[in-house]
Design a protein around this motif. Structure first.
Motif, mmCIF file in Angstrom:
data_model
loop_
_atom_site.group_PDB
_atom_site.id
_atom_site.type_symbol
_atom_site.label_atom_id
_atom_site.label_comp_id
_atom_site.label_asym_id
_atom_site.label_seq_id
_atom_site.Cartn_x
_atom_site.Cartn_y
_atom_site.Cartn_z
ATOM 1 N N THR A 120 35.360 99.525 11.236
ATOM 2 C CA THR A 120 36.256 100.050 10.578
ATOM 3 C C THR A 120 35.758 101.392 9.665
ATOM 4 O OG1 THR A 120 37.735 98.135 10.226
ATOM 5 C CG2 THR A 120 38.207 100.071 8.862
ATOM 6 N N ASP A 162 42.592 100.657 15.382
ATOM 7 C CA ASP A 162 41.720 99.646 14.777
ATOM 8 C C ASP A 162 42.579 98.394 14.601
ATOM 9 O OD1 ASP A 162 39.731 98.350 13.406
ATOM 10 O OD2 ASP A 162 39.753 99.875 11.501
ATOM 11 N N GLU A 163 42.003 97.253 15.525
ATOM 12 C CA GLU A 163 42.175 95.979 15.477
ATOM 13 C C GLU A 163 43.636 95.759 15.501
ATOM 14 O OE1 GLU A 163 40.026 93.232 14.988
ATOM 15 O OE2 GLU A 163 38.351 93.918 13.525
HETATM 16 MG MG LIG Z 1 37.731 96.505 10.402
#
Ligand SMILES: [Mg+2]
Ligand SMILES: Nc1ncnc2c1ncn2[C@@H]1O[C@H](COP(=O)(O)OP(=O)(O)O)[C@@H](O)[C@H]1O
Lengths: 234, 352
Positions: free
Chosen positions: A41, A159-160
Motif C-alpha cells: 500500500t 489496492d486489495e
Molecule cells: Mg495494504
C-alpha cells in the motif's frame, strides 16, 4: 508507462519500503504481491502522491511525478483506487461516480464515461440514487473501480480489491480487472490473494518487508519454489 | 444595548439618532416588546411621545394585544432566526469541512456591515442592491484568511487554528475601532427604513422581512450549491475523506480556501441585510459569533438543514425568553437550551 526507481517511502521519517524499483508497460496487467505489512500500500501511496517519497524517481509517461501533489497526479491519468475502497459513504452512488470525473471539464465526456461504467457495472445504474454505504461489499468494490474509471485513466492502480469480500465474490471482482484491461486501461494491482493475482497478471513483483525480492511473469512466479512455499502453501 | 430590541420595527432609536448626529452611546431600547414596556425601563426617550401605542389606555392595549403580542413575538423571533441560521450556516460549513471554528466569524459580519454602511454613505448604494458587493468582499476576506493564516495552522495539533482565528477577530475588531471609531452608526434612510407590513395584530418591519427572506434564499442557494455543483460535491467529498478526495483529482487546498470564502459569503449577505436595522460598530458581530456557535452545535456540524432549523429555534427561543422573562434573560434561555441539548444529544439535535 510507469517506471519507479529506487523508491524509499514511509511515515513520520521512518521508511517502510526501501529501494523499490519496478515498471509497468502500456497495456499490461502488473501485480505487486506480498503478505500483510510488506509495504504494498505504501508503494502505491507514494506513486499517487499521498505519501511523499523520501528518495527515488517516479516517472509516468516520461515525466517525473515524484513530489507532485496527489490531485495533480490524478489529472495526468494515473488513478489510484485505494485500499478499503474509501467511498464517500454518505453520498449517492451517482455523486461518487461524478466525483471520479472531477478532473473532466466537459460535461458531455462525463456522460459518456458514465454510460461506459454503467455498461460494465449495470448494478450501479440501478443503485444510482442510493447512498454508497447501503451497497453490499461486492457492489461497493465495483463502485470504487467504476469511480476510478470515470476520469478515463491511462493507468489504474488498484489496492486489495478482494479485501473483505466473500470467497465467491473475489474471482468475480478480480475478473473485472481483466475486462478493464481489454478495454485499453493499463492495470497495476496489489493483492494478498497471490495465486489468483499471478494467474491474471502479465508480470508481477514480490514484495517482502519493504523490498522487491522476486520478479517475473505471472507464470514464472507461480512455478517458483520460494513463491510456492511462502504464499501458495505448497 | 440596542441588541436588546425585540421589535426594531417600532424601535425609536433610528429616529432618535437621526435627530442627534454624533450620538455615541446607545440608549436602552424599550418599545420593541410591548409586554416589557415600562417594566422598569426608562421611557423618557423623546420620540416616544409620537408613538400611537402610547395613546391607548393600558387595559385596551392588553385586551387587544393578548394574542397579537404572542404572534408578534413569534414572528419577530422567526424572522431573526432565519438571519441567525444564515450566519450559522457560514460557520458550520467551515467547521464541517476543515474542523476549524472560525472565531472571527462575527467580525466578518461586522466587516460586511461597515461595507454596507460606507457604500451607502459614500456612494448612496442601498444595501438592498449592494449586498452582492458585501458578499464578494467577505468572500475575499475568508479566502485570504485561509490562504494567509489558516493554511499554516490547519493541520497543527491542539488549539493552533482556534487561537489563530481568535487572534484575527481581535485584529479586525481593533482595526475597525481604529479606522472608524467605536461609535454606533446607522443607515437611516434606506429603501426599507420605517416601512412596515401590518397583518392584523402583527406589525412586521420591512427591514426584518427583507432580512428574513434574503437569509432564507441565501441559505437555500448555499444548500443547492453544495448538493448540486461540481465545487459543492468537491467540498462534501473533502469534508468526508480528504485523502480520497485528493485521489479524485480534487485540489483540497483550493477547496479549503473556497469553503472559507463561502462561509464568509454567508455572513457577507447577512451583514448587508442586518445593516438596515442594526447599528454598525466594531462589536456588531460579537453576539452573532456566539449565537452561531450555539446554533451549529444544536444543528450538527456541517449540516445546513440542521443550522436552518436550529437557527429558527434559537430565534424564537430568544424572542419568547425576552418576552416572558425580560430582555436581560433572553440569552440565558438560549444557552440553557444549548446546555440541555448538549447533555442529551452531544452531536446536536439533528445528528450528522
Ligand atoms: Mg495494504
Ligand atoms: N499511516 C501509517 N503510519 C505509520 N505506519 C504505517 C502507516 N501505514 C502503514 N504503516 C506501516 O508500514 C508498513 C507497511 O504497511 P502497508 O504499506 O500498509 O503494507 P501492505 O499494504 O503490504 O499490507 C507496516 O509495517 C505498517 O505498520
Amino acid at each position: 508507462m510507469l517506471r519507479v526507481e529506487g523508491l524509499s517511502a514511509g511515515y513520520d521519517g521512518v521508511p517502510v519500503v526501501f529501494d523499490v524499483s519496478f515498471e509497468v508497460a502500456e497495456g499490461e496487467i502488473v501485480a505487486i504481491v506480498g503478505s500483510n505489512g510488506a509495504g504494498k500500500t505504501t508503494v502505491l501511496r507514494a506513486v499517487s502522491g499521498l505519501v511523499r517519497p523520501m528518495s527515488g524517481r517516479i516517472e509516468f509517461m516520461g515525466r517525473d511525478i515524484s513530489g507532485l501533489p496527489a490531485h495533480a497526479i490524478t489529472s495526468l491519468g494515473l488513478v489510484h483506487v485505494p485500499e478499503g475502497r474509501r467511498l464517500f459513504a454518505k453520498m449517492t452512488v451517482l455523486d461518487n461516480l461524478l466525483l471520479g470525473a472531477h478532473t473532466v471539464p466537459d460535461e458531455k465526456l462525463v456522460s459518456v464515461a458514465l454510460g461506459e461504467v454503467y455498461e460494465i457495472f449495470p448494478v450501479l445504474k440501478e443503485r444510482a440514487g442510493q447512498k454508497a454505504e447501503t451497497l453490499s461489499g461486492g457492489e461497493q468494490q465495483m463502485l470504487a473501480i467504476a469511480r476510478g474509471l470515470m476520469s478515463r485513466p491511462k493507468l489504474l492502480m488498484v489496492d486489495e480489491m478482494s479485501l473483505g469480500l466473500a470467497p465467491i465474490l473475489v474471482d468475480r471482482v478480480l475478473d473485472v480487472l481483466t475486462e478493464i484491461s481489454k478495454r485499453g486501461v493499463t492495470v497495476l494491482m496489489v493483492e494478498q490473494k497471490v495465486e489468483k493475482a499471478l494467474e491474471m497478471a502479465d508480470r508481477a513483483y514480490v514484495l517482502q518487508t519493504g523490498r522487491v525480492v522476486l520478479s517475473g511473469t505471472g507464470e514464472e512466479l507461480l512455478g517458483h519454489p520460494d513463491v510456492k512455499k511462502a504464499y501458495l502453501g505448497m | 444595548m440596542h441588541e436588546g430590541c425585540q421589535n426594531p420595527a417600532t424601535c425609536p432609536m433610528g429616529r432618535v439618532l437621526s435627530r442627534r448626529p454624533g450620538w455615541g452611546a446607545v440608549p436602552e431600547c424599550n418599545t420593541g416588546n410591548p409586554a416589557t414596556t415600562g417594566k422598569g425601563t426608562k421611557t423618557n426617550v423623546p420620540s416616544l411621545r409620537g408613538d400611537p401605542r402610547r395613546r391607548r389606555s393600558p387595559l385596551v392595549h392588553v385586551a387587544v394585544g393578548a394574542v397579537g403580542v404572542v404572534l408578534q413575538v413569534l414572528t419577530s423571533g422567526l424572522m431573526m432566526g432565519f438571519v441567525y441560521a444564515l450566519v450559522a450556516v457560514g460557520l458550520s460549513i467551515i467547521w464541517g469541512v476543515m474542523d476549524v471554528i472560525n472565531f472571527a466569524h462575527g467580525e466578518f459580519l461586522m466587516v460586511s456591515m461597515y461595507s454596507a454602511f460606507w457604500l451607502y454613505t459614500l456612494l448612496r448604494l442601498d444595501p438592498l442592491f449592494s449586498w452582492p458587493i458585501e458578499m464578494a468582499i467577505v468572500f475575499a476576506l475568508g479566502y485570504l484568511t485561509y490562504k494567509v493564516i489558516i493554511r499554516r495552522v490547519v493541520d497543527a495539533p491542539g488549539l493552533a487554528a482556534l487561537l489563530a482565528t481568535f487572534g484575527l477577530s481581535l485584529v479586525l475588531r481593533n482595526l475597525a475601532q481604529f479606522l472608524w471609531t467605536p461609535n454606533y452608526r446607522f443607515l437611516n434612510e434606506t429603501l426599507v427604513t420605517d416601512k412596515r407590513l401590518i397583518l392584523g395584530p402583527v406589525v412586521l418591519g420591512m427591514p426584518q422581512i427583507v432580512a428574513a427572506i434574503g437569509s432564507v434564499v441565501m441559505t437555500i442557494l448555499v444548500f443547492y450549491f453544495v448538493q448540486r455543483t461540481r465545487m459543492g460535491r468537491a467540498i462534501q467529498a473533502t469534508s468526508l475523506d480528504k485523502d480520497a478526495a485528493k485521489l479524485m483529482g480534487i485540489d483540497t487546498e483550493k477547496v479549503y480556501a473556497f469553503t472559507f470564502g463561502l462561509g464568509g459569503a454567508c455572513v457577507g449577505v447577512a451583514g448587508a441585510l442586518l445593516s438596515s436595522f442594526f447599528p454598525v460598530h466594531p462589536e456588531s458581530g460579537a453576539l452573532y459569533s456566539l449565537l452561531a456557535f450555539v446554533i451549529v452545535a444544536l444543528g450538527g456540524f456541517g449540516n445546513i438543514k440542521g443550522a436552518l432549523q436550529a437557527g429558527v429555534i434559537i430565534g424564537v427561543a430568544e424572542a419568547l425568553g425576552g418576552f416572558y422573562l425580560g430582555t436581560q434573560f433572553k440569552y440565558a434561555v438560549v444557552f440553557l437550551i444549548y446546555l440541555l441539548v448538549m447533555q442529551v444529544r452531544p452531536s446536536g439535535l439533528f445528528g450528522w
